[in-house]
Design a protein around this motif. Structure first.
Motif, PDB file in Angstrom:
ATOM      1  N   THR A   1      10.778   6.767  10.639  1.00 19.79           N
ATOM      2  CA  THR A   1       9.848   7.691   9.963  1.00 19.79           C
ATOM      3  C   THR A   1      10.314   7.971   8.534  1.00 19.79           C
ATOM      4  O   THR A   1       9.495   8.090   7.619  1.00 19.79           O
ATOM      5  CB  THR A   1       9.710   9.000  10.774  1.00 19.79           C
ATOM      6  OG1 THR A   1       9.132   8.655  12.037  1.00 19.79           O
ATOM      7  CG2 THR A   1       8.822  10.016  10.093  1.00 19.79           C
TER       8      THR A   1
ATOM      9  N   SER B   1       8.125   7.398   5.306  1.00 15.18           N
ATOM     10  CA  SER B   1       7.901   8.495   4.345  1.00 15.18           C
ATOM     11  C   SER B   1       8.267   8.059   2.932  1.00 15.18           C
ATOM     12  O   SER B   1       7.602   8.439   1.977  1.00 15.18           O
ATOM     13  CB  SER B   1       8.731   9.719   4.729  1.00 15.18           C
ATOM     14  OG  SER B   1       8.375  10.126   6.020  1.00 15.18           O
TER      15      SER B   1
ATOM     16  N   LEU C   1       6.395  10.186  -0.007  1.00 16.37           N
ATOM     17  CA  LEU C   1       6.556  11.594   0.378  1.00 16.37           C
ATOM     18  C   LEU C   1       8.033  11.994   0.336  1.00 16.37           C
ATOM     19  O   LEU C   1       8.361  13.176   0.360  1.00 16.37           O
ATOM     20  CB  LEU C   1       6.001  11.830   1.787  1.00 16.37           C
ATOM     21  CG  LEU C   1       4.497  11.623   1.957  1.00 16.37           C
ATOM     22  CD1 LEU C   1       4.097  11.732   3.423  1.00 16.37           C
ATOM     23  CD2 LEU C   1       3.710  12.631   1.131  1.00 16.37           C
ATOM     24  N   LEU C   2       8.877  11.015   0.280  1.00 12.79           N
ATOM     25  CA  LEU C   2      10.318  11.245   0.280  1.00 12.79           C
ATOM     26  C   LEU C   2      10.943  10.282  -0.734  1.00 12.79           C
ATOM     27  O   LEU C   2      10.488   9.144  -0.870  1.00 12.79           O
ATOM     28  CB  LEU C   2      10.835  10.945   1.700  1.00 12.79           C
ATOM     29  CG  LEU C   2      12.213  11.437   2.105  1.00 12.79           C
ATOM     30  CD1 LEU C   2      12.303  12.961   2.029  1.00 12.79           C
ATOM     31  CD2 LEU C   2      12.520  10.990   3.540  1.00 12.79           C
TER      32      LEU C   2
ATOM     33  N   GLN D   1       6.704  13.452  -9.566  1.00 12.39           N
ATOM     34  CA  GLN D   1       6.007  14.004  -8.393  1.00 12.39           C
ATOM     35  C   GLN D   1       4.485  13.872  -8.522  1.00 12.39           C
ATOM     36  O   GLN D   1       3.798  13.523  -7.570  1.00 12.39           O
ATOM     37  CB  GLN D   1       6.369  15.480  -8.209  1.00 12.39           C
ATOM     38  CG  GLN D   1       7.764  15.723  -7.631  1.00 12.39           C
ATOM     39  CD  GLN D   1       7.958  15.085  -6.247  1.00 12.39           C
ATOM     40  OE1 GLN D   1       7.114  15.212  -5.373  1.00 12.39           O
ATOM     41  NE2 GLN D   1       9.054  14.370  -6.075  1.00 12.39           N
TER      42      GLN D   1
ATOM     43  N   ALA E   1       1.699  11.612  -6.488  1.00 11.64           N
ATOM     44  CA  ALA E   1       0.459  12.133  -5.875  1.00 11.64           C
ATOM     45  C   ALA E   1      -0.710  11.211  -6.237  1.00 11.64           C
ATOM     46  O   ALA E   1      -1.529  10.857  -5.373  1.00 11.64           O
ATOM     47  CB  ALA E   1       0.186  13.558  -6.352  1.00 11.64           C
TER      48      ALA E   1
ATOM     49  N   ARG F   1      -0.416   8.031  -4.259  1.00  9.69           N
ATOM     50  CA  ARG F   1      -0.870   8.208  -2.867  1.00  9.69           C
ATOM     51  C   ARG F   1      -2.389   8.211  -2.802  1.00  9.69           C
ATOM     52  O   ARG F   1      -2.983   7.652  -1.893  1.00  9.69           O
ATOM     53  CB  ARG F   1      -0.331   9.534  -2.300  1.00  9.69           C
ATOM     54  CG  ARG F   1       1.134   9.514  -1.949  1.00  9.69           C
ATOM     55  CD  ARG F   1       1.495  10.688  -1.042  1.00  9.69           C
ATOM     56  NE  ARG F   1       1.365  11.988  -1.676  1.00  9.69           N
ATOM     57  CZ  ARG F   1       2.314  12.571  -2.399  1.00  9.69           C
ATOM     58  NH1 ARG F   1       3.465  11.965  -2.572  1.00  9.69           N
ATOM     59  NH2 ARG F   1       2.123  13.758  -2.927  1.00  9.69           N
TER      60      ARG F   1
ATOM     61  N   PHE G   1      -3.060   7.507   4.689  1.00 13.50           N
ATOM     62  CA  PHE G   1      -2.118   8.002   5.699  1.00 13.50           C
ATOM     63  C   PHE G   1      -2.808   8.287   7.024  1.00 13.50           C
ATOM     64  O   PHE G   1      -3.909   8.856   7.057  1.00 13.50           O
ATOM     65  CB  PHE G   1      -1.487   9.320   5.235  1.00 13.50           C
ATOM     66  CG  PHE G   1      -0.263   9.146   4.385  1.00 13.50           C
ATOM     67  CD1 PHE G   1       0.918   8.690   4.943  1.00 13.50           C
ATOM     68  CD2 PHE G   1      -0.292   9.448   3.041  1.00 13.50           C
ATOM     69  CE1 PHE G   1       2.047   8.547   4.152  1.00 13.50           C
ATOM     70  CE2 PHE G   1       0.823   9.301   2.251  1.00 13.50           C
ATOM     71  CZ  PHE G   1       2.007   8.842   2.812  1.00 13.50           C
TER      72      PHE G   1
END
Lengths: 369, 235
Positions: free
Chosen positions: B48, B52, B57-58, B77, B81, B84, B90
């Motif tokens: 996981t 991620s 996300l990580l 960051q 976004a 993504r 997701f």
């Protein structure tokens, strides 16, 4: 599907918290604006009363040096620095004369100015004096000499017409006869002479001591007195009310902002999962902040409009129960806009920290919870 | 085929109460466009964490990772976004649909920040819902549909903006076997349509749907299997 749809849906889904926020804003706007409307109405009424009820400066000659006031002194008063604040200058000559065989105080006045000076105090039963031999009789002297409107009266051997009788004022005016200033000056051989000048200044906001001092400088041989009357007490009351209301308004603003902050923090905590999902789906921090602020701004505007209407109603109700002033509150579109801006500021201040908290959510933590 | 995802020397560790725990210990992998990949491993193996990091996300502590030529470890960051929003769809184990939005509105969520005409967005959402067979239930709330249907809605949400990469974390972990099969069949359809799919599972049966299975254990790739039709090929 736009951000707006999510915003509206959130507002309708969380009805209780939306309602609570609107109520908070409504209370703030209603209390602040009703108090504001009441205090500004009272202030303007007191300000108006200074002009309407009478003089607030009295100028007399310096009797010790046997000086007299003259018509030239009126011109000097009109030339002071704060002349804009001077509303009325009412010159007077007071003599004790034989009126129908009785020694009576007779006051020579410039009727247009005198009527303006005393427009609240004087209620004429009859017509406004216009001719040089017209007389206005005080209530008490009219009763004493048995004079009514339309009668003639003999003053110092000259015939005058009673044009009007004053309703009782409770002041010295009740015991006097008022005649044309020039006529009295001629009748008594006191041409150009005055023994009293009353000055009314718009003095709710203007510096009365400064005006008095400026007049004193222009008329060094005269004595200038500031009149202490009921208005000063009223003014002090209104000032105290304004001060207390400002303190209360401040307290309400702080309390409501804090309450809104708590509601917003609780909302954000409740919705962390939602923000985490949105962040995971690619929403930017600024979009989350924008979403939360927009929600609160909508609540704020609703609260501002309803709150302002309630404020007008409350102020109307309160002022109608007030005995000493005859004022009322009314709807004002500019004030409504100010209420909206005011509510916008409260809402933004109280939701900035919660909105940033929401934007900083770690989507991974939320998703794995 | 060119490598769509390049993972090189990836390391990730967590610190808790002064103790450092290595979740990923030097992972190097290449994934091609259009691959259907299962990352398999026991609980706590780091699968996981890897997903991620792939999903931005990580952030990793060491190593680089690029998707479609973009080094995602170097993105801010906010750029992550954006990445993504445009690159990744997701799908989560717990579906994570917004409960106050309908199936249709949940599907539209990734499009709500995009400035496009309403009709365009509507067509995309209906196409995605139709792909997973949820068009007829588009006006239902998540609470009014089954778990399998919720996951199908989540798949529709993941594919609505046609991202190049679909990431799924235990997509069948909360479903019964019938619904799990349905979901995996949908994944197969998406794969056939050309989507790159990477999903995490600990279920042997589910990993069999993939055409590549990467076994992760103790933060390391223990085995990387590619299946070509019925044949099993060790890479």
């Amino acid at each position: 599907m736009k951000l707006e749809n999510i915003i509206i849906r959130n507002l309708t889904v969380r009805k209780f918290k939306t309602f609570l926020s609107v109520i908070c804003i409504l209370i703030a706007v209603t209390s602040v604006f009703s108090v504001y409307k009441i205090s500004t109405k009272l202030e303007s009424e007191v300000s108006r009363s200074f002009d309407e009820i009478g003089a607030n400066l009295v100028i007399t000659p310096d009797y010790k040096n046997k000086e007299v006031l003259t018509a030239d002194d009126i011109i000097k008063i009109n030339s002071i620095k704060n002349k804009e604040n001077v509303a009325v200058i009412a010159p007077k000559l007071i003599k004790s004369l034989d009126v129908n065989g009785n020694i009576t105080p007779v006051v020579g006045v410039d009727f247009p100015y005198e009527l303006q000076l005393n427009k609240k105090l004087w209620k004429l039963r009859g017509q406004k004096p216009s001719a040089i031999n017209d007389v206005v009789a005080g209530a008490a002297i009219a009763e004493k000499l048995n004079l009514t409107t339309g009668d003639t009266v003999n003053i110092q051997g000259k015939r005058f017409d009673i044009k009007a009788v004053l309703e009782p004022t409770g002041a010295a005016d009740d015991r006097m006869l008022f005649v044309n200033l020039l006529t009295l000056q001629q009748l008594t051989g006191s041409k150009y002479q005055l023994n009293l000048i009353e000055v009314a200044a718009y003095c709710f906001t203007c510096p009365l001591p400064q005006i008095a001092s400026q007049i004193q400088n222009k008329l060094p041989f005269a004595s200038v007195f500031k009149v202490s009357d009921a208005l000063k007490t009223r003014k002090a009351t209104v000032e105290k009310f304004s001060l207390y209301s400002k303190v209360i308004e401040g307290f309400i603003i702080v309390t409501v902002s804090f309450l809104l902050f708590l509601i917003n923090i609780s909302l954000v905590n409740e919705r962390m999962k939602e923000f985490g999902i949105l962040r995971a789906l690619g929403y930017r921090k600024i979009q989350i902040i924008e979403m939360l602020l927009s929600e609160n701004i909508i609540k704020g505007l609703a609260g501002a409009v309803i709150g302002y209407l309630l404020a007008v109603y409350t102020a109307k109700l309160w002022l109608s129960n007030l005995q000493i002033f005859s004022v009322t509150a009314s709807f004002n579109i500019s004030e409504l806009l100010i209420a909206c801006v005011f509510s916008y500021l409260i809402v933004v201040v109280s939701s900035v920290i919660p909105a940033f908290k929401a934007a900083r959510v770690d989507p991974l933590v939320v998703i794995n919870e | 085929m060119n490598d769509f995802i390049k993972i090189d020397g990836l390391k990730k560790w967590y610190k808790s109460k002064g103790v450092t725990y290595e979740a990923l210990k030097n992972i190097t992998l290449n994934l091609r466009k259009g691959e259907f990949v299962a990352i398999k491993g026991p609980s706590g193996s780091g699968k996981t964490t890897l997903l991620s990091i792939l999903g931005t996300l990580l952030s990793p502590d060491e190593g680089s990772i690029s998707i479609d030529g973009i080094d995602i470890t170097k993105l801010s960051q906010e750029r992550k976004a954006d990445f993504r929003a445009f690159y990744i769809g997701f799908i989560f184990q717990h579906f994570h649909l917004l409960p106050f939005l309908s199936v249709y509105e949940n599907t539209l969520l990734p499009l709500s920040t995009i400035k496009k005409e309403k009709e365009y967005k509507k067509n995309l959402a209906e196409k995605a819902l139709s792909t997973v067979g949820m068009l007829e239930k588009k006006n239902k709330l998540p609470s009014e549909i089954s778990g399998g249907e919720q996951q199908r809605t989540a798949i529709a949400r993941a594919i609505v903006n046609e991202p190049p990469l679909i990431l799924a974390d235990e997509p069948t972990g909360n479903l019964d076997s019938v619904n799990s099969t349905v979901i995996m069949k949908h994944f197969q359809i998406l794969h056939e349509q050309g989507h790159t799919i990477v999903f995490v599972t600990h279920d042997m049966k589910m990993s069999e749907y993939a055409d590549r299975v990467i076994h992760v254990e103790d933060g390391l790739v223990k085995k990387d299997e590619v299946f070509i039709k019925e044949d099993k090929v060790y890479v």
